[in-house]
Design a protein around this motif. Structure first.
Motif, PDB file in Angstrom:
ATOM      1  N   GLN A 173       0.832  -1.205   0.000  1.00  0.00           N
ATOM      2  CA  GLN A 173       0.000   0.000   0.000  1.00  0.00           C
ATOM      3  C   GLN A 173       0.870   1.260   0.000  1.00  0.00           C
ATOM      4  O   GLN A 173       0.503   2.276  -0.603  1.00  0.00           O
ATOM      5  N   PHE A 174       2.036   1.190   0.656  1.00  0.00           N
ATOM      6  CA  PHE A 174       2.948   2.326   0.597  1.00  0.00           C
ATOM      7  C   PHE A 174       3.483   2.496  -0.826  1.00  0.00           C
ATOM      8  O   PHE A 174       3.622   3.620  -1.325  1.00  0.00           O
ATOM      9  N   ILE A 175       3.778   1.383  -1.501  1.00  0.00           N
ATOM     10  CA  ILE A 175       4.214   1.453  -2.895  1.00  0.00           C
ATOM     11  C   ILE A 175       3.108   2.069  -3.752  1.00  0.00           C
ATOM     12  O   ILE A 175       3.382   2.870  -4.657  1.00  0.00           O
ATOM     13  N   GLU A 176       1.874   1.699  -3.482  1.00  0.00           N
ATOM     14  CA  GLU A 176       0.761   2.304  -4.220  1.00  0.00           C
ATOM     15  C   GLU A 176       0.748   3.818  -4.051  1.00  0.00           C
ATOM     16  O   GLU A 176       0.527   4.559  -5.014  1.00  0.00           O
ATOM     17  N   MET A 177       0.985   4.280  -2.826  1.00  0.00           N
ATOM     18  CA  MET A 177       0.980   5.722  -2.604  1.00  0.00           C
ATOM     19  C   MET A 177       2.174   6.388  -3.286  1.00  0.00           C
ATOM     20  O   MET A 177       2.050   7.478  -3.848  1.00  0.00           O
ATOM     21  N   LEU A 178       3.317   5.737  -3.259  1.00  0.00           N
ATOM     22  CA  LEU A 178       4.481   6.274  -3.975  1.00  0.00           C
ATOM     23  C   LEU A 178       4.233   6.340  -5.473  1.00  0.00           C
ATOM     24  O   LEU A 178       4.849   7.153  -6.180  1.00  0.00           O
ATOM     25  N   SER A 179       3.344   5.484  -5.973  1.00  0.00           N
ATOM     26  CA  SER A 179       3.111   5.380  -7.411  1.00  0.00           C
ATOM     27  C   SER A 179       2.034   6.328  -7.923  1.00  0.00           C
ATOM     28  O   SER A 179       1.620   6.214  -9.074  1.00  0.00           O
ATOM     29  N   GLN A 180       1.589   7.249  -7.098  1.00  0.00           N
ATOM     30  CA  GLN A 180       0.756   8.334  -7.584  1.00  0.00           C
ATOM     31  C   GLN A 180       1.657   9.349  -8.284  1.00  0.00           C
ATOM     32  O   GLN A 180       2.770   9.612  -7.813  1.00  0.00           O
ATOM     33  N   PRO A 181       1.238   9.899  -9.404  1.00  0.00           N
ATOM     34  CA  PRO A 181       2.140  10.755 -10.201  1.00  0.00           C
ATOM     35  C   PRO A 181       2.846  11.844  -9.407  1.00  0.00           C
ATOM     36  O   PRO A 181       4.064  12.009  -9.527  1.00  0.00           O
ATOM     37  N   LYS A 182       2.123  12.592  -8.577  1.00  0.00           N
ATOM     38  CA  LYS A 182       2.737  13.681  -7.818  1.00  0.00           C
ATOM     39  C   LYS A 182       3.773  13.146  -6.847  1.00  0.00           C
ATOM     40  O   LYS A 182       4.865  13.728  -6.701  1.00  0.00           O
ATOM     41  N   ASN A 183       3.483  12.030  -6.196  1.00  0.00           N
ATOM     42  CA  ASN A 183       4.404  11.466  -5.216  1.00  0.00           C
ATOM     43  C   ASN A 183       5.632  10.856  -5.886  1.00  0.00           C
ATOM     44  O   ASN A 183       6.756  10.995  -5.393  1.00  0.00           O
TER      45      ASN A 183
END
Length: 429
Positions: A335-345
């Motif tokens: 889930q942390f990888i998912e958040m890192l994989s948002q374009p802005k992040n």
């Protein structure tokens, strides 16, 4: 500013470790994967190698804050390491059971870690994810996460070897049209010869030193000619006719290069170009930062020439996000990888080109000269061989190039190299 090199041959400005380790959540995290804090809340640890073209600590702080707000009771601890230390620290920690929950891996390490059982496959999680979709990433970057039919990571960033940098002023002086750089190998050889005025000016500077940059640079010649190092993960194709022809092209270009190519590293080639000693070099888009400050002439980029009738194909490098196979918090880690994989992040924690197409295209358009050339090169790129023994295979490739620079016939050199690669694979079965 001093520089250091990563395994992909990419160079980034070096900065002090302390500048990357911000206060608060960005603290050292060397405890067991899946640890808990004194209050009983879950802790996930994240390791990355230093990317210091900008201060990524701020980017990580933002992502950590978002994640902790969305997951009450969870603490995220991030640690970065100098590249020169990172791989060894990672292997020791992972094999000792004290590695992080989430880690960045050089794309050529991913098969090695997968084969050793150190990271967990992510296929089910990717399939169920609402955030991560393979089609949203550059195709070559996503391919670098694949090994033996499984997905082992999510791409974080990538770039391609390479574009051809050329000195338009030298082209004009030599009677060449700077608006029409060579596009085929035959045109390339002719232009390089015409631009050579030894001992003060040479048509091209070639990387030839015994390190990863020479492997990934020559891979682009092989790939462009339809060659490959391996078929699958263990069938050696190094001595194919396509590869022999590619190394013959390298040997031809050597006639228009300065002496000492066997010791020419990436930084040496760049210095020869910016000093006006070499009219052309092959290097990645990251070197534009150097060119903007050091090249006091009309410099441009183009897709490197390809064999007559064929198209340029680059060789990729970059970093992937993986989950520790021994993590007690694998779901949270993903889930942390998912958040890192948002374009802005993803943009916030990167100094290379983000692997998400939307973020990567925006990065190139905003930060690079002739972005269309770079995007074309990126979209052409293929990963290096997906093999758990890739580092050893690359060492053979580097030694083979050294022999060719020394005058050995490419067909004979590649035959010897293929035998050595077969032995490496056999010794590791």
């Amino acid at each position: 500013m001093s520089r250091f090199k990563n395994a992909a041959g990419f160079q980034r400005p070096a900065a002090a470790v302390a500048a990357l380790l911000a206060a608060g959540t960005l603290v050292a995290a060397c405890g067991n994967s899946g640890s808990s804090s004194a209050s009983g809340s879950k802790v996930i640890t994240v390791w990355d190698q230093e990317q210091s073209a900008k201060n990524i600590a701020d980017g990580y702080q933002s992502v950590v804050k978002q994640f902790e707000q969305a997951h009450p009771g969870v603490t995220v601890k991030v640690q970065t390491f100098p590249f020169a230390q990172y791989r060894d620290k990672m292997l020791v920690a992972m094999k000792g059971g004290t590695g992080p929950d989430v880690m960045t891996l050089d794309e050529v390490w991913t098969p090695e870690f997968a084969a050793a059982g150190l990271i967990t496959p992510l296929d089910d999680r990717v399939q169920a994810s609402k955030q991560i979709h393979p089609a949203d990433f550059f195709s070559g970057a996503w391919k670098s996460t694949q090994y033996q039919g499984k997905t082992w990571a999510v791409p974080l960033n990538f770039d391609v070897w390479e574009e051809m940098y050329y000195n338009a002023d030298m082209f004009r002086a030599a009677g060449l049209d700077p608006n029409k750089p060579p596009t085929t190998w035959s045109e390339w050889n002719a232009a390089a010869a015409k631009l050579t005025k030894s001992p003060n000016q040479f048509g091209i500077s070639l990387i030839g030193s015994k390190d990863e940059s020479s492997s990934v640079m020559t891979d682009s010649l092989l790939f462009s000619n339809g060659g490959q190092i391996l078929s699958g993960s263990d069938k050696v194709d190094f001595d194919s006719p396509e590869n022999v022809a590619a190394y013959q092209e390298y040997q031809t270009l050597l006639k228009s290069a300065p002496q000492g190519t066997s010791g020419t590293a990436e930084s040496d080639a760049v210095n020869q170009f910016t000093a006006g000693k070499a009219a052309m070099i092959l290097d990645g888009s990251w070197q534009q930062d150097t060119m903007k400050t050091s090249a006091k002439f009309d410099w441009r980029i183009a897709l490197p020439p390809a064999p007559d009738g064929k198209k340029f194909v680059g060789a990729l490098g970059g970093w992937n996000l993986a989950v520790n196979a021994k993590s007690d918090n694998a779901d949270l880690a993903y889930q942390f990888i998912e958040m890192l994989s948002q374009p802005k992040n993803e943009t916030a924690v990167n100094s290379l080109i983000p692997a998400l197409k939307s973020a990567g295209e925006q990065f190139v358009q905003a930060n690079r000269k002739q972005p269309d050339v770079i995007l074309s090169a990126l979209n052409s790129g293929l990963p290096r061989p997906a093999s758990p023994v890739y580092p050893q295979l690359s060492e053979v490739q580097q030694s083979t190039l050294q022999a060719i620079i020394g005058g050995k016939d490419p067909q004979s050199a590649l035959k010897d190299g293929a035998q050595q690669m077969n032995q490496v694979i056999a010794n590791n079965k």
